[in-house]
Design a protein around this motif. Structure first.
Motif, PDB file in Angstrom:
ATOM      1  N   PRO A 210      43.698  42.283  41.159  1.00 59.65           N
ATOM      2  CA  PRO A 210      45.060  41.690  40.861  1.00 59.65           C
ATOM      3  C   PRO A 210      45.236  40.483  41.583  1.00 59.65           C
ATOM      4  CG  PRO A 210      45.406  43.325  42.474  1.00 59.65           C
ATOM      5  CD  PRO A 210      44.011  43.503  41.788  1.00 59.65           C
ATOM      6  N   GLU A 211      46.020  39.554  41.037  1.00 56.38           N
ATOM      7  CA  GLU A 211      46.402  38.223  41.693  1.00 56.38           C
ATOM      8  C   GLU A 211      46.644  38.396  43.217  1.00 56.38           C
ATOM      9  OE1 GLU A 211      48.981  34.085  40.836  1.00 56.38           O
ATOM     10  OE2 GLU A 211      49.054  35.612  39.676  1.00 56.38           O
ATOM     11  N   GLY A 212      46.282  37.401  43.872  1.00 59.52           N
ATOM     12  CA  GLY A 212      46.304  37.841  45.408  1.00 59.52           C
ATOM     13  C   GLY A 212      45.398  38.693  46.077  1.00 59.52           C
ATOM     14  N   ALA A 213      44.710  39.490  45.479  1.00 61.71           N
ATOM     15  CA  ALA A 213      43.736  40.336  46.249  1.00 61.71           C
ATOM     16  C   ALA A 213      42.481  39.529  46.484  1.00 61.71           C
ATOM     17  CB  ALA A 213      43.155  41.339  44.991  1.00 61.71           C
ATOM     18  N   TRP A 214      41.704  40.232  47.479  1.00 62.55           N
ATOM     19  CA  TRP A 214      40.598  39.729  47.937  1.00 62.55           C
ATOM     20  C   TRP A 214      39.333  40.180  47.570  1.00 62.55           C
ATOM     21  CZ3 TRP A 214      41.774  35.361  50.915  1.00 62.55           C
ATOM     22  CH2 TRP A 214      43.238  35.080  51.484  1.00 62.55           C
ATOM     23  N   LEU A 215      38.153  39.540  47.218  1.00 61.93           N
ATOM     24  CA  LEU A 215      36.832  39.929  47.522  1.00 61.93           C
ATOM     25  C   LEU A 215      35.996  39.193  48.563  1.00 61.93           C
ATOM     26  CD1 LEU A 215      34.862  41.739  45.530  1.00 61.93           C
ATOM     27  CD2 LEU A 215      33.846  39.287  44.785  1.00 61.93           C
ATOM     28  N   VAL A 216      35.318  40.363  49.321  1.00 63.03           N
ATOM     29  CA  VAL A 216      34.703  39.915  50.440  1.00 63.03           C
ATOM     30  C   VAL A 216      33.515  40.190  50.431  1.00 63.03           C
ATOM     31  CG1 VAL A 216      34.392  40.270  53.058  1.00 63.03           C
ATOM     32  CG2 VAL A 216      36.998  40.168  52.007  1.00 63.03           C
ATOM     33  N   SER A 217      32.392  39.376  50.703  1.00 67.57           N
ATOM     34  CA  SER A 217      30.940  39.830  50.520  1.00 67.57           C
ATOM     35  C   SER A 217      30.311  39.200  51.893  1.00 67.57           C
ATOM     36  CB  SER A 217      30.374  38.949  49.453  1.00 67.57           C
ATOM     37  OG  SER A 217      28.834  39.069  49.312  1.00 67.57           O
ATOM     38  N   LEU A 218      29.364  40.034  52.428  1.00 65.60           N
ATOM     39  CA  LEU A 218      28.735  39.925  53.405  1.00 65.60           C
ATOM     40  C   LEU A 218      27.364  39.274  53.053  1.00 65.60           C
ATOM     41  CD1 LEU A 218      28.265  40.060  56.648  1.00 65.60           C
ATOM     42  CD2 LEU A 218      27.395  42.523  56.192  1.00 65.60           C
ATOM     43  N   ASP A 219      26.895  38.140  53.485  1.00 68.52           N
ATOM     44  CA  ASP A 219      25.401  37.509  53.437  1.00 68.52           C
ATOM     45  C   ASP A 219      25.489  36.729  51.827  1.00 68.52           C
ATOM     46  OD1 ASP A 219      24.713  38.272  55.802  1.00 68.52           O
ATOM     47  OD2 ASP A 219      23.431  39.785  55.205  1.00 68.52           O
ATOM     48  N   PHE A 220      26.174  37.006  51.038  1.00 63.16           N
ATOM     49  CA  PHE A 220      25.816  36.770  49.729  1.00 63.16           C
ATOM     50  C   PHE A 220      26.863  36.071  48.911  1.00 63.16           C
ATOM     51  CE2 PHE A 220      22.888  40.131  50.305  1.00 63.16           C
ATOM     52  CZ  PHE A 220      21.614  39.549  50.840  1.00 63.16           C
ATOM     53  N   ALA A 221      27.023  34.925  48.188  1.00 59.51           N
ATOM     54  CA  ALA A 221      28.034  34.203  47.805  1.00 59.51           C
ATOM     55  C   ALA A 221      28.097  34.351  46.251  1.00 59.51           C
ATOM     56  CB  ALA A 221      27.915  32.828  47.835  1.00 59.51           C
ATOM     57  N   LEU A 222      29.050  34.432  45.688  1.00 65.84           N
ATOM     58  CA  LEU A 222      29.269  34.546  44.102  1.00 65.84           C
ATOM     59  C   LEU A 222      28.869  33.146  43.584  1.00 65.84           C
ATOM     60  CD1 LEU A 222      32.909  35.931  43.741  1.00 65.84           C
ATOM     61  CD2 LEU A 222      30.935  37.184  43.933  1.00 65.84           C
ATOM     62  N   PRO A 223      28.056  33.203  42.454  1.00 64.67           N
ATOM     63  CA  PRO A 223      27.200  32.216  41.976  1.00 64.67           C
ATOM     64  C   PRO A 223      28.320  31.247  41.351  1.00 64.67           C
ATOM     65  CG  PRO A 223      26.957  34.032  40.515  1.00 64.67           C
ATOM     66  CD  PRO A 223      27.714  34.563  41.816  1.00 64.67           C
ATOM     67  N   GLY A 224      28.387  29.930  41.752  1.00 59.78           N
ATOM     68  CA  GLY A 224      28.987  28.799  41.018  1.00 59.78           C
ATOM     69  C   GLY A 224      30.567  28.959  41.428  1.00 59.78           C
ATOM     70  N   ILE A 225      31.074  29.622  42.435  1.00 58.28           N
ATOM     71  CA  ILE A 225      32.351  29.960  42.859  1.00 58.28           C
ATOM     72  C   ILE A 225      32.885  29.219  44.378  1.00 58.28           C
ATOM     73  CG2 ILE A 225      34.452  31.168  42.742  1.00 58.28           C
ATOM     74  CD1 ILE A 225      33.055  32.981  40.914  1.00 58.28           C
TER      75      ILE A 225
END
Length: 276
Positions: A210-225
């Motif tokens: 949902p809007e306002g939620a968070w995605l957290v990734s250790l070590d690896f980024a989302l491509p192109g974002i």
């Protein structure tokens, strides 16, 4: 309060001794094959507590290798010709074949998420998911950052799911495929995956979170974002934090590069175009 750590190689010696005691205690009741398999399973489960892959391998292989040294190939073969297939089956239970497309079992370091609560604040009672929770190290790090959150874990391997639930009794840990599970009820999803998985994670997060939620990734980024927040942590680890919608308000569409078309797919597309 930090748990006292047993210096290496004491954990391996304890695991090997436990496996031999198990074998000795069960052999007269269940027979040598069943006792050997149970002792091997104990070694495999104990190996999951080690933090480095080579230590896990040493703990898991210690008992069967000591049997080989003690009895020789003839002694091991006398137990059963299916002996090594049984050991392989146990490893498959802990590391299911379809889970190898995701990240292997690398625990989240204790300090890897330091500062996350300040960068990505959550209200009390927010639902937080560790997608691919393994033995629960990520859940523990999240619990330290968000002690009032409702923590959830998803893990495909049932032995890992069981051990994670024992280590994290304050979290709800379920056996499920992280890519088939619905993320829409969570205010934060944490991932420690592989670079190849991040495009898929971006699409799933943009579609379900949902809007306002968070995605957290250790070590690896989302491509192109571009991340909402990024921190280079201790050692080689870095933390990438994204807030929904990805790309900023009014720009929730995620463009992930399409995989290269295979010759078979190209031929099939041309056939379909001619028919059309």
């Amino acid at each position: 309060m930090k748990r006292p750590r047993i210096p290496w190689p004491a954990p391996a010696l304890l695991a090997w001794a436990g496996a031999w005691l198990t074998y000795a205690g069960l052999r007269s009741h269940t027979g040598p094959l069943a006792a050997w398999l149970v002792a091997c399973l104990l070694g495999v489960l104990a190996s999951l507590m080690a933090r480095r892959w080579w230590r896990r391998l040493a703990v898991a292989a210690g008992f069967p290798l000591s049997c080989l040294m003690l009895w020789g190939l003839g002694g091991l073969a006398a137990i059963s010709p299916w002996l090594w297939l049984g050991a392989l089956g146990m490893l498959t239970l802990v590391y299911p074949l379809n889970a190898w497309r995701d990240a292997p079992l690398f625990p989240t370091p204790a300090q890897a998420l330091d500062g996350l609560a300040d960068a990505a604040p959550l209200p009390p009672g927010a639902a937080v998911l560790d997608a691919g929770c393994g033995l629960g190290d990520g859940l523990r790090a999240l619990h330290a950052q968000y002690p009032q959150a409702r923590l959830h874990g998803l893990e495909w391997s049932w032995p890992l799911r069981w051990m994670c639930a024992l280590r994290c009794p304050w979290a709800r840990v379920r056996r499920a495929d992280i890519w088939l599970a619905d993320w829409s009820s969570y205010q934060m999803v944490y991932l420690f995956q592989r670079p190849e998985s991040m495009g898929r994670a971006a699409v799933k997060a943009a579609t379900e979170l949902p809007e306002g939620a968070w995605l957290v990734s250790l070590d690896f980024a989302l491509p192109g974002i571009d991340p909402t927040w990024h921190r280079q942590g201790p050692g080689r680890h870095s933390l990438w934090v994204y807030r929904m919608p990805l790309g900023g308000p009014g720009e929730a569409v995620v463009h992930v590069p399409e995989p290269e078309e295979t010759p078979y797919e190209k031929a099939l597309r041309e056939i379909q175009q001619r028919k059309g």
